[in-house]
Design an enzyme around this catalytic site. Structure first.
Site, PDB file in Angstrom:
ATOM      1  N   HIS A 189       0.809  -1.215   0.000  1.00  0.00           N
ATOM      2  CA  HIS A 189       0.000   0.000   0.000  1.00  0.00           C
ATOM      3  C   HIS A 189       0.843   1.267   0.000  1.00  0.00           C
ATOM      4  CE1 HIS A 189      -3.080  -2.951   0.781  1.00  0.00           C
ATOM      5  NE2 HIS A 189      -2.476  -3.292   1.902  1.00  0.00           N
ATOM      6  N   ARG A 190       2.018   1.180  -0.604  1.00  0.00           N
ATOM      7  CA  ARG A 190       2.938   2.314  -0.736  1.00  0.00           C
ATOM      8  C   ARG A 190       3.461   2.814   0.608  1.00  0.00           C
ATOM      9  NH1 ARG A 190       2.110   0.308  -5.034  1.00  0.00           N
ATOM     10  NH2 ARG A 190       1.606   1.353  -6.983  1.00  0.00           N
ATOM     11  N   LEU A 191       3.355   2.018   1.647  1.00  0.00           N
ATOM     12  CA  LEU A 191       3.884   2.396   2.966  1.00  0.00           C
ATOM     13  C   LEU A 191       5.295   1.822   3.110  1.00  0.00           C
ATOM     14  CD1 LEU A 191       0.671   1.880   5.130  1.00  0.00           C
ATOM     15  CD2 LEU A 191       1.561   3.982   4.117  1.00  0.00           C
TER      16      LEU A 191
END
Length: 213
Positions: A189-191
């Site tokens: 999730h692009r984290l």
């Protein structure tokens, strides 16, 4: 990256020892070793970014040939576009990205040309054909045709037919002395995880900081 099978905010793939690392060169060596085992082609390929006298950036792929506490070493024609840009503005940025590991490393710092002896030593390890190619290619300059390049290769093959191929004087070694090394590892999730090591000068101590994705 494909997120369709990821669990909501799961831990995702891990890079062991990543955030706890205290020495960027030790971490670099470990990631490079893992990339060498997983990346199918040229794990030492890196993007080299420079800028011309007007400040216009330029980037291309080169091969990293050595790395250690003193910096990151590559070789090139000093009369090429990147060589001329480094002569005018001796600073560069590097990027190594390994899709097989979902990791990347970014480097920034001043650049210095190394000794002729260093360039000679590495040049001697290249294949004879690659050494001939270094003589034949007027890198980054206009080329009339492929045939003209092949004629230059034939000319230098004949020139060095009965002797070793020496290093052209314009074929140099360069070292980026990093002031900043950032390690990035993909997470769901692009984290993503990002750790950067910074120092004020090549002989100063590193300060490690965790960054937002």
């Amino acid at each position: 990256m494909n997120e369709t099978k990821q669990q909501p905010f799961g831990r995702g793939p891990q890079a062991p020892g990543f955030s706890a690392a205290q020495d960027p060169f030790d971490l670099f060596a470990r990631w490079m070793e893992e990339a060498s085992a997983s990346e199918p082609i040229d794990p030492n390929a890196m993007a080299l970014a420079t800028a011309d006298v007007q400040g216009l950036p330029n980037v291309r792929m080169v091969l990293l040939k050595a790395a250690g506490p003193e910096g990151f070493i590559f070789y090139t024609n000093c009369e090429s576009a990147k060589g001329l840009e480094l002569a005018a503005n001796p600073k560069a940025a590097l990027l190594l990205y390994w899709k097989s590991l979902n990791r990347q490393i970014r480097v920034r710092g001043p650049v210095e040309s190394l000794s002729d002896a260093d360039a000679d030593a590495y040049f001697a390890t290249r294949s004879r054909e690659s050494r001939i190619g270094a003589w034949a290619s007027r890198q980054s300059r206009s080329l009339a045709s492929r045939a003209a390049l092949e004629e230059a290769v034939e000319h230098h093959e004949a020139e060095f037919a009965d002797r070793d191929v020496p290093r052209p004087s314009y074929w140099k070694s360069y070292r980026v002395a990093p002031l900043e090394i950032e390690f990035w590892a993909s997470r769901p999730h692009r984290l993503h995880d990002r750790i950067v090591f910074r120092r004020a000068a090549p002989d100063a101590s590193w300060v490690k900081t965790r960054l937002y994705p």
